[in-house]
Design an enzyme around this catalytic site. Structure first.
Site, PDB file in Angstrom:
ATOM      1  N   HIS A 157       0.840  -1.219   0.000  1.00 10.89           N
ATOM      2  CA  HIS A 157       0.000   0.000   0.000  1.00 10.89           C
ATOM      3  C   HIS A 157       0.870   1.264   0.000  1.00 10.89           C
ATOM      4  O   HIS A 157       0.434   2.310   0.479  1.00 10.89           O
ATOM      5  CB  HIS A 157      -0.947   0.027   1.209  1.00 10.89           C
ATOM      6  CG  HIS A 157      -1.716  -1.244   1.417  1.00 10.89           C
ATOM      7  ND1 HIS A 157      -2.977  -1.446   0.919  1.00 10.89           N
ATOM      8  CD2 HIS A 157      -1.369  -2.392   2.050  1.00 10.89           C
ATOM      9  CE1 HIS A 157      -3.385  -2.673   1.253  1.00 10.89           C
ATOM     10  NE2 HIS A 157      -2.422  -3.257   1.921  1.00 10.89           N
ATOM     11  N   SER A 278      16.038  21.178 -15.146  1.00  9.85           N
ATOM     12  CA  SER A 278      14.900  22.033 -15.471  1.00  9.85           C
ATOM     13  C   SER A 278      15.405  23.322 -16.081  1.00  9.85           C
ATOM     14  O   SER A 278      16.453  23.845 -15.687  1.00  9.85           O
ATOM     15  CB  SER A 278      14.114  22.334 -14.192  1.00  9.85           C
ATOM     16  OG  SER A 278      13.338  23.508 -14.352  1.00  9.85           O
ATOM     17  N   LYS A 284      16.811  21.170  -9.886  1.00 11.86           N
ATOM     18  CA  LYS A 284      16.127  19.937 -10.269  1.00 11.86           C
ATOM     19  C   LYS A 284      17.031  18.889 -10.906  1.00 11.86           C
ATOM     20  O   LYS A 284      17.922  19.198 -11.672  1.00 11.86           O
ATOM     21  CB  LYS A 284      15.000  20.252 -11.251  1.00 11.86           C
ATOM     22  CG  LYS A 284      13.851  20.995 -10.608  1.00 11.86           C
ATOM     23  CD  LYS A 284      12.926  20.050  -9.875  1.00 11.86           C
ATOM     24  CE  LYS A 284      11.949  19.493 -10.870  1.00 11.86           C
ATOM     25  NZ  LYS A 284      10.941  18.659 -10.299  1.00 11.86           N
ATOM     26  N   GLU A 291      10.441   8.193 -16.786  1.00 15.06           N
ATOM     27  CA  GLU A 291       9.069   8.663 -17.010  1.00 15.06           C
ATOM     28  C   GLU A 291       8.628   8.350 -18.437  1.00 15.06           C
ATOM     29  O   GLU A 291       7.474   7.995 -18.689  1.00 15.06           O
ATOM     30  CB  GLU A 291       8.984  10.165 -16.740  1.00 15.06           C
ATOM     31  CG  GLU A 291       9.243  10.515 -15.275  1.00 15.06           C
ATOM     32  CD  GLU A 291       9.484  12.001 -15.092  1.00 15.06           C
ATOM     33  OE1 GLU A 291       8.505  12.739 -15.010  1.00 15.06           O
ATOM     34  OE2 GLU A 291      10.653  12.424 -15.058  1.00 15.06           O
TER      35      GLU A 291
END
Ligand code: ARG
Length: 463
Positions: A157, A278, A284, A291
């Protein structure tokens, strides 16, 4: 452009409609397989007494000449005007041999030709896909080997569950990809059926020795029914399913790495060479490659369901709808190979923060160990679960964990607690306490790692 069937028509095809039906821009990728299949067909025709041995020899030499020419200059085929790879090859043969070139298609249909081509293609490309997945398994094993006795939390979970070895986590993904590799063995065996001799649908009128033809082409069996054979693309669906499944698994691995390397978890850091920054936020470090893998997996699923939808309404036998199979299967193949390779690089270059991972594995997720301790001293599990739950609840409220309890504190919860409780509630004791072969017990994990390594090595050796 003249076609293979222009005798039937009064006028040339409408240019737009012809362009709509052309498959050469996609199926030129089957050129080697088309030539291989045609070579064997020429031999089979000669053995059946349909072609003279001299014609068969000339055809075989010309086919190899076409192969050489296309390898030397791929634009010969990629920029050709023909309808499909089969028409391209036939035109090349006629240009080289005249009438002899026109004899090769005797007793054969493009329906079975495209099937034999695509089956040959998948039989030789599936091992390449499997090798890309094997590279990913290898990267996971490299990390599992390097992790040694490091521990981290496992999650159910997405909440901390129980301590496990970091190696056990890498091996969990390796187990998944091993299944995928073996699933592709099945996909390959489904493609492995020789369709020539089926003709357009009813079978061929010449005495073709199909068993010999199959053996020559590297097939282990011949299809059993010519009608089924001409419209069968189940082997494509199976390939797409194997691709989709593997992409789903790469996506889940990507998701694990994205989460576990985030600032909030920080058990791993992805290497600078596989991260992106970024344009606006200077701090970043983004996991873009992972992704993208996650994103591409959606398309792989869509490809499979789309193909099943294409097949479901077709009457048995060949229908032109089936031509759509190549573009999607090539795309699925390319995408999977690319994703597997990139993900392997990301995994191989991950850096473990063992301190942070152990810290996260040291808190209240040791509550199962506390319950097991009491069970070991005779308490029924349900009662032990309650006692451990009560301790966990109090500690959670106070923002503390088990390590802050003195022996008196433990005893206040239950008189069965003794000095050895301190040694029982560590992540190391927790992993050691697991016993079964599939568990995170360090000896079991070492054995699983060695077994997986041996499997991978022997698979790669046998290729
Ligand atoms: N390009 C076709 C395909 O990929 C080859 C078979 C053509 N057969 C036909 N009857 N038009 O399916």
């Amino acid at each position: 452009m003249s076609t293979l069937y222009s005798g039937r028509f009064d006028v040339a095809p409408d240019a737009d409609v012809f362009g709509h039906g052309r498959s050469l821009p996609v199926d030129h990728r089957l050129i080697d397989d088309d030539i291989t299949g045609s070579r064997a067909w020429a031999g089979a025709l000669a053995r059946a007494g349909v072609l003279s041995q001299q014609d068969a020899d000339a055809l075989i030499a010309a086919l190899e000449d076409v192969r050489r020419a296309v390898h030397a200059d791929p634009s010969l085929i990629t920029e050709a005007p023909d309808e499909d790879v089969h028409s391209f090859v036939e035109r090349q043969l006629v240009e080289r041999l005249g009438d002899t070139g026109k004899r090769l298609h005797t007793g054969r249909s493009r329906n079975e030709q495209v099937s034999v081509d695509f089956r040959l293609y998948l039989m030789r490309r599936i091992p390449v896909v499997q090798e890309a997945l094997a590279g990913l398994v290898d990267a996971l094993l490299v990390q599992a080997e390097a992790a040694g006795s490091a521990v981290m939390p496992s999650y159910t979970h997405l909440r901390r569950a129980q301590p496990v070895l970091v190696a056990h986590v890498f091996l969990s993904h390796a187990a998944v990809f091993r299944r995928d590799i073996e699933r592709f063995d099945y996909a390959r065996s489904e493609a492995d059926a020789m369709p020539l001799g089926s003709g357009a649908i009813a079978g061929t009128a010449y005495d073709i020795d199909v068993d010999r033809l199959a053996a020559e082409l590297g097939f282990s069996r011949v299809v059993s029914n010519s009608i089924d054979a001409s419209g069968d693309r189940d082997f494509v669906a199976t390939f797409l399913y194997a691709c989709a499944m593997a992409m789903v698994h790469i996506s889940r691995l990507a998701e694990d790495v994205i989460i576990l390397s985030s600032e909030e978890f920080g058990f791993f850091e992805i290497h600078d060479s596989v991260a992106t920054g970024s344009s606006l936020m200077p701090q970043k470090k983004n996991p873009d490659p992972l992704e993208l893998v996650r994103g591409k997996s959606g398309k792989a699923i869509g490809t499979l369901t789309g193909w099943l939808a294409t097949m479901k309404g077709l009457p048995l036998g060949y229908n032109k709808d089936l031509q759509e199979d190549k573009a999607i299967a090539f795309d699925a193949e390319d995408s999977l190979i690319g994703c597997a390779r990139v993900t392997a690089t990301v995994v191989r270059t991950l850096a473990l923060d063992a301190g942070r991972a152990r810290e996260a594995a040291s808190g209240l997720l040791l509550a199962t160990e506390v319950a097991d301790y009491l069970v070991g001293r005779g308490l029924p599990f349900r009662t032990a679960h309650e006692v451990s739950g009560r301790i966990s609840r109090d500690l959670y409220r106070e923002g503390r964990d088990f390590s802050s309890l003195s022996l008196e504190d433990w005893r206040a919860y239950h008189p069965l607690f003794d000095e050895d409780i301190f040694r029982a509630v560590t992540p190391e004791a927790a992993v050691e306490a697991r016993k079964t072969p599939q568990s995170t017990n360090p000896a079991r994990v070492a054995a699983a790692l060695a077994a997986m390594r041996a499997w991978l090595d022997s698979r790669r050796r046998d290729r």
